[in-house]
Design a protein around this motif. Structure first.
Motif, PDB file in Angstrom:
ATOM      1  N   HIS A 162       0.815  -1.242   0.221  1.00 36.73           N
ATOM      2  CA  HIS A 162       0.006  -0.116  -0.252  1.00 36.73           C
ATOM      3  C   HIS A 162       0.903   1.333   0.092  1.00 36.73           C
ATOM      4  CE1 HIS A 162      -1.920   3.070   2.744  1.00 36.73           C
ATOM      5  NE2 HIS A 162      -2.514   3.131   1.568  1.00 36.73           N
ATOM      6  N   LEU A 163       1.826   1.479   1.151  1.00 35.32           N
ATOM      7  CA  LEU A 163       2.423   2.375   1.283  1.00 35.32           C
ATOM      8  C   LEU A 163       3.500   2.768  -0.041  1.00 35.32           C
ATOM      9  CD1 LEU A 163       2.913   5.095   2.662  1.00 35.32           C
ATOM     10  CD2 LEU A 163       4.494   3.757   4.098  1.00 35.32           C
ATOM     11  N   LEU A 164       3.906   1.686  -0.622  1.00 30.67           N
ATOM     12  CA  LEU A 164       4.973   1.913  -1.830  1.00 30.67           C
ATOM     13  C   LEU A 164       4.211   2.321  -3.092  1.00 30.67           C
ATOM     14  CD1 LEU A 164       7.016  -1.292  -1.193  1.00 30.67           C
ATOM     15  CD2 LEU A 164       7.887   1.095  -0.993  1.00 30.67           C
ATOM     16  N   LEU A 165       2.713   1.847  -3.275  1.00 27.35           N
ATOM     17  CA  LEU A 165       1.885   2.400  -4.200  1.00 27.35           C
ATOM     18  C   LEU A 165       1.674   3.840  -4.007  1.00 27.35           C
ATOM     19  CD1 LEU A 165      -0.456  -0.703  -4.871  1.00 27.35           C
ATOM     20  CD2 LEU A 165       1.270   0.122  -6.487  1.00 27.35           C
ATOM     21  N   VAL A 166       1.549   4.336  -2.723  1.00 25.12           N
ATOM     22  CA  VAL A 166       1.255   5.648  -2.706  1.00 25.12           C
ATOM     23  C   VAL A 166       2.510   6.653  -3.151  1.00 25.12           C
ATOM     24  CG1 VAL A 166       0.987   7.450  -0.781  1.00 25.12           C
ATOM     25  CG2 VAL A 166      -0.346   5.448  -0.600  1.00 25.12           C
ATOM     26  N   HIS A 167       3.608   5.884  -3.093  1.00 22.13           N
ATOM     27  CA  HIS A 167       4.989   6.601  -3.320  1.00 22.13           C
ATOM     28  C   HIS A 167       4.896   6.740  -5.033  1.00 22.13           C
ATOM     29  CE1 HIS A 167       6.130   6.669   0.723  1.00 22.13           C
ATOM     30  NE2 HIS A 167       7.390   7.174   0.398  1.00 22.13           N
ATOM     31  N   THR A 168       4.686   5.607  -5.756  1.00 21.31           N
ATOM     32  CA  THR A 168       4.718   5.682  -6.903  1.00 21.31           C
ATOM     33  C   THR A 168       3.567   6.747  -7.647  1.00 21.31           C
ATOM     34  OG1 THR A 168       3.276   3.663  -7.321  1.00 21.31           O
ATOM     35  CG2 THR A 168       5.792   3.499  -7.767  1.00 21.31           C
ATOM     36  N   ALA A 169       2.464   6.517  -6.852  1.00 24.26           N
ATOM     37  CA  ALA A 169       1.150   7.632  -7.210  1.00 24.26           C
ATOM     38  C   ALA A 169       1.942   9.008  -7.067  1.00 24.26           C
ATOM     39  CB  ALA A 169      -0.064   7.184  -6.455  1.00 24.26           C
ATOM     40  N   ALA A 170       2.330   9.236  -5.821  1.00 26.43           N
ATOM     41  CA  ALA A 170       2.613  10.819  -5.552  1.00 26.43           C
ATOM     42  C   ALA A 170       3.914  11.201  -6.144  1.00 26.43           C
ATOM     43  CB  ALA A 170       2.887  10.737  -4.082  1.00 26.43           C
ATOM     44  N   PHE A 171       4.990  10.212  -6.211  1.00 27.84           N
ATOM     45  CA  PHE A 171       6.462  10.629  -6.500  1.00 27.84           C
ATOM     46  C   PHE A 171       6.765  10.046  -7.917  1.00 27.84           C
ATOM     47  CE2 PHE A 171       5.874  10.883  -1.743  1.00 27.84           C
ATOM     48  CZ  PHE A 171       5.812  12.185  -1.654  1.00 27.84           C
ATOM     49  N   GLY A 172       6.149   9.043  -8.401  1.00 24.53           N
ATOM     50  CA  GLY A 172       6.594   8.612  -9.790  1.00 24.53           C
ATOM     51  C   GLY A 172       7.342   7.302  -9.719  1.00 24.53           C
ATOM     52  N   GLU A 173       8.058   7.104 -10.737  1.00 26.17           N
ATOM     53  CA  GLU A 173       8.719   5.756 -10.877  1.00 26.17           C
ATOM     54  C   GLU A 173      10.060   5.484 -10.362  1.00 26.17           C
ATOM     55  OE1 GLU A 173       9.777   5.429 -15.091  1.00 26.17           O
ATOM     56  OE2 GLU A 173      11.040   7.454 -15.197  1.00 26.17           O
ATOM     57  N   THR A 174      10.403   6.541  -9.381  1.00 24.35           N
ATOM     58  CA  THR A 174      11.581   6.163  -8.572  1.00 24.35           C
ATOM     59  C   THR A 174      11.431   4.799  -7.774  1.00 24.35           C
ATOM     60  OG1 THR A 174      12.134   8.473  -8.667  1.00 24.35           O
ATOM     61  CG2 THR A 174      12.941   7.186  -6.728  1.00 24.35           C
ATOM     62  N   TYR A 175      10.008   4.720  -7.357  1.00 22.06           N
ATOM     63  CA  TYR A 175       9.733   3.709  -6.511  1.00 22.06           C
ATOM     64  C   TYR A 175       9.266   2.437  -7.196  1.00 22.06           C
ATOM     65  CZ  TYR A 175      10.206   7.298  -2.900  1.00 22.06           C
ATOM     66  OH  TYR A 175      10.873   8.127  -2.035  1.00 22.06           O
ATOM     67  N   ARG A 176       9.428   2.555  -8.370  1.00 17.83           N
ATOM     68  CA  ARG A 176       8.754   1.509  -9.309  1.00 17.83           C
ATOM     69  C   ARG A 176       9.333  -0.158  -9.131  1.00 17.83           C
ATOM     70  NH1 ARG A 176      10.071   0.525 -15.741  1.00 17.83           N
ATOM     71  NH2 ARG A 176       9.180  -1.459 -15.970  1.00 17.83           N
ATOM     72  N   GLY A 177      10.636  -0.078  -8.968  1.00 19.27           N
ATOM     73  CA  GLY A 177      11.268  -1.242  -8.456  1.00 19.27           C
ATOM     74  C   GLY A 177      11.126  -1.809  -7.239  1.00 19.27           C
ATOM     75  N   ALA A 178      10.726  -1.103  -6.105  1.00 20.03           N
ATOM     76  CA  ALA A 178      10.316  -1.211  -5.015  1.00 20.03           C
ATOM     77  C   ALA A 178       8.964  -2.015  -5.169  1.00 20.03           C
ATOM     78  CB  ALA A 178      10.601  -0.106  -3.987  1.00 20.03           C
ATOM     79  N   VAL A 179       8.024  -1.513  -5.580  1.00 21.49           N
ATOM     80  CA  VAL A 179       6.854  -1.877  -5.914  1.00 21.49           C
ATOM     81  C   VAL A 179       6.761  -3.339  -6.466  1.00 21.49           C
ATOM     82  CG1 VAL A 179       4.609  -1.707  -6.901  1.00 21.49           C
ATOM     83  CG2 VAL A 179       5.324   0.365  -5.949  1.00 21.49           C
ATOM     84  N   ARG A 180       7.565  -3.459  -7.576  1.00 20.83           N
ATOM     85  CA  ARG A 180       7.338  -4.695  -8.465  1.00 20.83           C
ATOM     86  C   ARG A 180       8.038  -5.875  -7.234  1.00 20.83           C
ATOM     87  NH1 ARG A 180       7.424  -6.133 -14.015  1.00 20.83           N
ATOM     88  NH2 ARG A 180       7.545  -8.352 -14.204  1.00 20.83           N
ATOM     89  N   ALA A 181       9.190  -5.363  -6.745  1.00 18.15           N
ATOM     90  CA  ALA A 181       9.766  -6.661  -5.923  1.00 18.15           C
ATOM     91  C   ALA A 181       8.929  -6.950  -5.016  1.00 18.15           C
ATOM     92  CB  ALA A 181      11.027  -5.973  -5.341  1.00 18.15           C
ATOM     93  N   THR A 182       8.172  -5.829  -4.240  1.00 16.23           N
ATOM     94  CA  THR A 182       7.359  -6.395  -3.081  1.00 16.23           C
ATOM     95  C   THR A 182       6.109  -7.033  -3.325  1.00 16.23           C
ATOM     96  OG1 THR A 182       8.154  -4.126  -1.904  1.00 16.23           O
ATOM     97  CG2 THR A 182       5.873  -5.105  -1.067  1.00 16.23           C
ATOM     98  N   ALA A 183       5.553  -6.904  -4.600  1.00 14.96           N
ATOM     99  CA  ALA A 183       4.417  -7.332  -5.016  1.00 14.96           C
ATOM    100  C   ALA A 183       4.804  -9.089  -5.599  1.00 14.96           C
ATOM    101  CB  ALA A 183       3.712  -6.714  -6.291  1.00 14.96           C
ATOM    102  N   GLU A 184       5.919  -8.992  -5.992  1.00 18.44           N
ATOM    103  CA  GLU A 184       6.353 -10.418  -6.239  1.00 18.44           C
ATOM    104  C   GLU A 184       6.459 -11.100  -5.014  1.00 18.44           C
ATOM    105  OE1 GLU A 184       9.873  -9.572  -8.768  1.00 18.44           O
ATOM    106  OE2 GLU A 184       8.747  -9.775 -10.729  1.00 18.44           O
TER     107      GLU A 184
END
Length: 293
Positions: free
Chosen positions: A266-288
């Motif tokens: 949840h919080l990582l998706l908030v970061h991609t939603a608010a701040f962009g693709e900088t957090y893309r890798g963290a979202v993908r790794a956490t979802a996996e």
């Protein structure tokens, strides 16, 4: 203006600031608001937050004040007193910082467990929701938790992230896989009284050897979400001591460690939603990781 006057007349604070009757010192306050230390005539200090440009979103500071007061009512983890909550400014009790000692971490863990056990009437909250600069759907719901979390905490920020190009179509597919199987992850519980944005920067370690809660997105949610967020971005100091002390008061359900990535998503998706693709890798790794659990 002294502290007693401020408590009695919070609506006067903007006027005093406009006429430079209060000393203002810039301090660190996060990525969203401008933060200052206000020194009053009696020598006391107040922490103030303002929107950096223009008007804050409607109910933004009122929402934070409501969440702080609700967490404070539990009488467990210390939470700064709210002095002023106006459309353009929030002023709180000033907390002197101190070192995050092992003893402070253990006390924080026990107190966090007590706050969670204070509970909530439903998932969500009776006030408007914000997390960082984004709105958050706090419409009260009876659950189950997995359905509520998927539709109110994951899917909205996945859609925003995808729309702004912060996640690829492949990333979106992986996160949707988590949403589709969330009901099978276990750990269903009734709503706890949670901070809701408990990354390590939102625990202020005080000179009184206690961990104080600041900047909440408070609501009725799952207690594992708070604990999972404490492990993000380098993790809170003495995290294992926090968790061990927490479990002494309120043992966690079987399999909680495997569900950490799910709750962090949840919080990582908030970061991609608010701040962009900088957090893309963290979202993908956490979802996996959530899918592997």
């Amino acid at each position: 203006m002294d502290l007693a006057y401020l408590r009695a007349h919070p609506e006067h604070l903007p006027t005093f600031l406009t006429h430079q009757r209060i000393r203002e010192t810039p301090v660190g306050g996060g990525d969203v608001c401008t933060a200052t230390r206000l020194t009053l005539e009696d020598g006391s200090s107040v922490f103030a937050k303002t929107w950096p440009s223009g008007e804050a979103p409607e109910q933004f500071f009122a929402t934070e004040a409501a969440g702080l007061n609700w967490l404070r009512e539990a009488g467990e983890v210390p939470v700064p007193e709210v002095f002023v909550a106006l459309a353009g400014i929030l002023a709180l009790e000033w907390i002197e910082a101190g070192p995050p000692t092992p003893g402070a971490a253990e006390r924080f863990g026990r107190e966090l467990a007590g706050m969670h056990r204070a509970g909530a009437g439903s998932f969500g909250a009776p006030w408007t929701g914000f997390i960082g600069p984004l709105t958050q759907d706090n419409t009260p719901a009876t659950g189950p938790w997995s359905e509520w979390f998927a539709e109110r905490r994951l899917r909205p920020y996945l859609e925003i992230s995808a729309d702004r190009g912060a996640l690829s179509s492949a990333d979106v597919t992986v996160v949707e896989g988590v949403i589709d199987r969330i009901g099978s992850c276990g750990g269903e519980e009734p709503p706890s009284r949670v901070h809701g944005d408990l990354w390590p920067g939102n625990v202020l370690w005080g000179s009184d050897q206690r961990g104080w809660l600041v900047d909440p997105a408070a609501h009725g949610g799952h207690r594992e979400t708070d604990l999972a967020q404490l492990a993000l971005f380098g993790g809170a100091p003495h995290l294992e001591r926090i968790v061990s002390a927490y479990q002494e008061v309120s043992p966690l359900s079987e399999g909680w460690r495997a569900r950490v990535p799910l709750h962090q998503l949840h919080l990582l998706l908030v970061h991609t939603a608010a701040f962009g693709e900088t957090y893309r890798g963290a979202v993908r790794a956490t979802a996996e990781a959530a899918l592997r659990a």
